[in-house]
Design a protein around this motif. Structure first.
Motif, PDB file in Angstrom:
ATOM      1  N   VAL A   1     -10.391   5.755   4.511  1.00 13.03           N
ATOM      2  CA  VAL A   1     -10.720   4.331   4.610  1.00 13.03           C
ATOM      3  C   VAL A   1     -12.120   4.046   4.072  1.00 13.03           C
ATOM      4  CG1 VAL A   1      -9.197   3.901   6.557  1.00 13.03           C
ATOM      5  CG2 VAL A   1     -11.566   4.509   6.991  1.00 13.03           C
TER       6      VAL A   1
ATOM      7  N   HIS B   1     -10.878  -3.410   7.436  1.00 14.28           N
ATOM      8  CA  HIS B   1      -9.520  -3.911   7.708  1.00 14.28           C
ATOM      9  C   HIS B   1      -9.584  -5.433   7.889  1.00 14.28           C
ATOM     10  CE1 HIS B   1      -8.479   0.284   8.290  1.00 14.28           C
ATOM     11  NE2 HIS B   1      -9.378   0.388   9.236  1.00 14.28           N
TER      12      HIS B   1
ATOM     13  N   SER C   1       0.836  -1.194   0.000  1.00  6.37           N
ATOM     14  CA  SER C   1       0.000   0.000   0.000  1.00  6.37           C
ATOM     15  C   SER C   1       0.868   1.239   0.000  1.00  6.37           C
ATOM     16  CB  SER C   1      -0.890   0.010   1.230  1.00  6.37           C
ATOM     17  OG  SER C   1      -1.786  -1.054   1.166  1.00  6.37           O
TER      18      SER C   1
ATOM     19  N   ARG D   1      -1.171   0.032  10.810  1.00  6.14           N
ATOM     20  CA  ARG D   1      -1.281   0.750   9.537  1.00  6.14           C
ATOM     21  C   ARG D   1      -0.203   1.827   9.520  1.00  6.14           C
ATOM     22  NH1 ARG D   1      -5.744   5.074   7.571  1.00  6.14           N
ATOM     23  NH2 ARG D   1      -5.532   4.806   5.345  1.00  6.14           N
TER      24      ARG D   1
ATOM     25  N   GLY E   1      -5.154  -0.406  -1.201  1.00  3.30           N
ATOM     26  CA  GLY E   1      -6.254  -0.948  -0.430  1.00  3.30           C
ATOM     27  C   GLY E   1      -7.396  -1.472  -1.261  1.00  3.30           C
TER      28      GLY E   1
END
Lengths: 374, 575
Positions: free
Chosen positions: A151, B349, A2, A369, B56
């Protein structure tokens, strides 16, 4: 592999792709703005069926004789497709759209007209310079400045001036504080966002809201769910648009998640550097994460580098995901991976991290993360 | 071992010197290394790593492959691709990719002949690479509300009948295609036209991404529909590769089919059932799919619930099973929003592991419901002799906890099943050997006979009778351990004392008694078999939770836990 979620002084590449056949209007090296039309495409058109026989009040066979256009020929909108004369009048059938007459059925008297494709405009959606052009297919635009990945997001694409509505990353904005200053902007608020704030943003025609988190119940209340009715997680994740008024479009981008209560420090610093600059948010459907791209003045972007990959190693700043320290920022101590047994009973490969308060914790590597490389 | 999955673009390489099966899941990539040990083909090692993604979103297959290979090489102690010691094998040649990362496809099946549509739909529904089918005549599919708003299928299958598509159907067809494709993208169309029939739909489809299949859809299998299935499988491969951009960087497999992970598991399940216990039930709880497969001899029934699981699919699972069904598995009262937030967190996640006992119990509650849902969705099946847990059940928790989770779920989904043997496929052998079987069935059979998953020697029974029955009978047998009967009894009594006073425990030593006989005599027994001196108290603790969770309120459970001393006071406070 990522990319780091928050980066300054970087070169972000955005690919814009035509749907169907089309033509690109920009060339390599050209500068574009979010509203710039970089190409036009022609998605497949919907064929039209015209009942020639019925319209002429003739039999299908007679109507075939009355056709003034051959199958395969192109016709303009309003042009005569068929004409039949009687003793008293002349009946005509005209083409409802420009296109090609592709078929005529002798048994039913129906004709098929394939309209010329409508043109769909493809906009740049970001500011920057065209770096790569694949004729007839796509352009790649390079934006030098800042990059912030969230996110979760919903609401499509938006652009506007980035404006911070709070002074700190943990402060939640009160909806009464919002005024016309935020109209057409990308509003950034620390903490969480409430239903009242979202409603106020819609009223002010704010284009996008960036926040640390939003409680599902608050989002549900904004979307019109009755009090006490639970909003299913799946419904939130697959939400395509966040708008109460169909005439308005409000985009939401979360940096932490639905249970986050603040924006982390690294993200806040990048957002603060973007204050007053025009940015673009792309928020397609989940699971694609939303991203904000902001072009900064040349004087502020020196030797911009491509987006960096995240590296989990000693000295990296990480965000802890899950557990009692969820959303806490920490620093990786030595980067060594140890096999540990968690209090949950699960065996995991973990790294030692130190939080800002000095607490040392063993956290599974999959729960970390990376937000800043060593 | 038989093979049912076609593999394109790859010649059977045998196993020499190594074959690396990479099963790319949406949450984890599982790598299994096969090679020759002393001249004999064996399963050498297996490891799993979280599937890396690009921003992601899409699985980065190249990174996943390299990470998994590095991990497995370190474990197996063999030098590998790109290592300082030199390449022992060529990774590109050795790699056998198994794709479960791409979600199965969503299909619109449209035609004029409703008989053909029904027939094709009923058969395609069984395909593991298809998530959902919206089937009907063109006219049926057009009205508003018939297809979900904004619906975007992955492929449209258009069936033309023995007669060319009537002109009157062309406009509706065009409307349908425009609706599902809109102006956002081209939807691939699989255009099925009978031999000798001139297609009337070809004009409008000429502008689409069309794949024409000439076939007689009403012919008996394998004729007719076989061609459509093959084309759909190819479409699925493209679909996988399209979503997995890293695949373009794997030069050995730019166009090769990814073998379906579910398909691989089914090959192994059928083989295992035919060569072993007789009736086998495979439960694979993945990050974004739940596969339940029942094999009995040559018969195989299965259900793939795609888009649901314990990772990306957790929110969908939550929506499907509901809050109340999850709560019943928890020995504490969850906070408002706790379960829905957990579902959201796991969806955002997927690789995150539970840090606290509380998080682990919530996760296991999701797993129980995933199993229950999968079994409920499966067509009625006879009680299996062996249940195999895979996915989360094999890697997310220990084998004992997995057995408890399975037993709990079975007791709800199939209360009439009395006793089953449970194992967990921690080596991902079912998928890996199924993949190997797809290229070399005989070789896979040889490896299977040596390296198949062994029973974890835990035998748990889904209790017969009503769940609220207070009595819990425990029968235990062990071999090779040093534990004396009296010690065992003492420990049982200690745990017995911690239970509710209405609960009784009866110890029935089974040493020297055939298990089948014990089952017959005590159908309501939870039986524990330990062959190698497994730590019994822990096992019993798990078993006790099985019994209590569903029938006691949180207070009594907390009291029981406290009295047993199994958890610390702090842990109890956290519950």
């Amino acid at each position: 592999m990522s990319t780091l979620p928050y980066q300054l002084n970087c070169a972000v590449l955005t690919e814009r792709r035509l749907h169907g056949r089309g033509q690109l209007r920009v060339g390599s090296g050209e500068r574009v703005e979010p509203r710039t039309i970089v190409g036009t495409g022609s998605p497949p058109a919907e064929p039209l069926i015209i009942n020639i026989a019925a319209d002429l009040q003739e039999t299908p066979a007679a109507a075939a004789q009355a056709l003034t256009v051959k199958v395969g020929e192109r016709v303009a909108r309003g042009a005569v497709l068929a004409r039949a004369k009687t003793a008293k009048s002349v009946r005509e059938v005209r083409a409802p759209e420009s296109g090609v007459l592709v078929a005529y059925d002798q048994t039913s008297g129906l004709a098929t007209l394939l309209p010329s494709s409508s043109q769909v405009e493809l906009r740049a959606t970001v500011s920057g310079t065209v770096r790569d052009v694949v004729p007839g297919q796509s352009v790649t635009i390079e934006t030098r400045g800042a990059y912030v990945a969230g996110v979760w997001g919903a609401g499509g694409d938006a652009y506007g001036v980035v404006r911070l509505a709070t002074r700190s990353r943990s402060e939640t904005v009160a909806f009464e504080q919002l005024d016309n200053h935020f109209t057409y902007s990308i509003l950034v608020t620390g903490g969480t966002v409430t239903a009242d704030t979202l409603a106020r943003c819609e009223e002010l025609e704010v284009r996008a809201v960036i926040a640390g988190g939003v409680a599902p119940a608050e989002l549900g209340r904004y979307l019109g769910f009755e009090a006490g009715v639970q909003v299913l997680p799946e419904a939130l994740l697959t939400l395509r648009s966040v708008r109460k008024d169909p005439g308005q479009a409000l985009l939401i981008m979360l940096l932490g998640g639905f249970d986050a209560t603040e924006i982390d420090e690294a993200a806040w610093q990048v957002l603060a550097a973007c204050e007053g600059r025009e940015g673009s948010i792309t928020s397609s459907n989940w699971p694609e994460p939303p991203r904000l791209v902001v072009q900064l003045p040349t004087s502020e972007v020196v030797n911009a580098v491509p987006l960096q990959q995240a590296v989990l190693g000693a000295g990296a700043t990480v965000l802890i995901l899950g557990g009692p320290n969820a959303q806490t920022a920490a620093t990786v101590v030595d980067g060594a991976v140890r096999r540990i047994s968690l209090p949950s009973g699960v065996a995991a490969e973990a790294m030692q991290v130190r939080t800002d308060s000095g607490k040392q914790l063993d956290i599974p590597v999959h729960n970390l993360r990376v937000i800043q490389n060593p | 071992m038989e093979t049912t999955t076609p593999v394109l673009g790859r010649n059977p390489p045998g196993i020499a010197p190594y074959t690396l099966v990479c099963d790319y899941g949406s949450g984890w990539t599982k790598a299994t290394l096969f090679g020759k040990v002393g001249g004999t083909p064996r399963l050498i090692a297996t490891r799993s790593v979280p599937t890396p993604t690009i921003d992601g979103l899409v699985p980065d297959l190249l990174a996943a492959t390299l990470q998994a290979e590095r991990a497995i090489r370190a474990m197996a102690g063999v030098p590998g691709f790109g290592s300082a010691e030199g390449d022992l094998y060529d990774l590109r040649a050795a790699l056998l990719p198994v794709g479960s990362c791409a979600p199965p496809m969503s299909v619109v099946l449209a035609g004029v002949d409703s008989k053909a549509v029904r027939r094709v739909a009923s058969q395609l529904q069984e395909a593991s690479y298809i998530r959902e089918i919206h089937a009907g005549s063109i006219a049926d599919l057009l009205p508003a509300g018939r297809l979900p708003s904004g619906y975007r299928p992955d492929v449209v299958v258009l069936l033309e009948g023995q007669e060319p598509l009537p002109l009157a159907q062309q406009q509706p067809l065009a409307q349908l295609l425009a609706r599902v494709g809109a102006d956002t993208r081209l939807v691939p169309v699989l255009h099925c036209v009978p031999e000798g029939v001139e297609s009337a739909a070809a004009v409008m489809l000429g502008r689409m991404d069309t794949d024409v299949v000439r076939c007689d859809l009403l012919a008996r299998p394998p004729h007719g529909l076989g061609a459509v299935q093959r084309k759909l499988h190819v479409q699925y491969s493209r679909h996988s590769l399209w979503r997995a951009s890293g695949a373009a960087q794997l030069p050995a497999h730019p166009t090769a089919s990814f073998i379906s992970a579910a398909g691989c598991a089914m090959i192994s399940a059928r083989y295992a059932a035919a060569s072993g216990p007789g009736r086998l039930l495979l439960l694979d709880i993945g990050a974004s799919s739940i596969t339940v497969c029942a094999a009995a001899g040559e018969d195989l029934t299965y259900k793939v619930l795609s888009g649901m699981g314990l990772g990306r699919g957790c929110a969908a699972l939550y929506a499907r099973v509901g809050e109340n069904n999850l709560r019943r598995w928890l020995p504490f009262e969850p906070r408002p929003d706790e379960l829905s937030l957990c579902a959201l967190r796991r969806s955002l996640h997927p690789a995150v592991q539970p840090l606290t006992l509380r998080e682990a119990l919530v996760e296991q509650a999701f797993a129980r419901e995933a199993i229950r849902l999968g079994i409920t969705e499966l067509a009625p099946v006879a009680p299996p002799d062996l249940v195999v847990g895979s996915g989360f059940l094999a890697r997310g928790i220990g084998s004992r906890a997995a057995s408890v989770v399975i037993a709990d779920a079975l007791s709800q989904a199939q209360p009439s099943w009395r006793q089953v043997e449970v194992t967990v496929d921690s080596a991902n052998a079912f998928v890996a050997l199924g993949a190997l079987a797809a290229i070399d069935p005989e070789l896979a059979g040889t490896v299977w006979d040596r390296d198949r998953p062994r029973t974890v020697t835990i035998l748990l029974a889904a209790r017969g009778g009503k769940r609220e029955a207070p009595a819990v009978d425990v029968a235990a047998s062990w071999q090779g351990g040093s534990m004396e009967t009296t010690v065992l009894e003492g420990r049982l009594q200690r745990i017995h004392g911690a239970w509710d006073k209405d609960t009784s425990v009866q110890l029935t030593p089974l040493r020297g008694v055939k298990m089948a006989e014990a089952r017959r005599k005590q159908p309501q027994t939870i039986a524990l078999v330990m062959s190698d001196g497994n730590p019994l108290p822990e096992l019993l603790l798990d078993t006790r939770l099985v019994s209590i969770r569903t029938e006691r309120r949180a207070e009594s459970v907390a009291r029981a836990l406290d009295s047993s001393g199994a958890y610390t006071a702090a842990e109890l406070q956290n519950l």
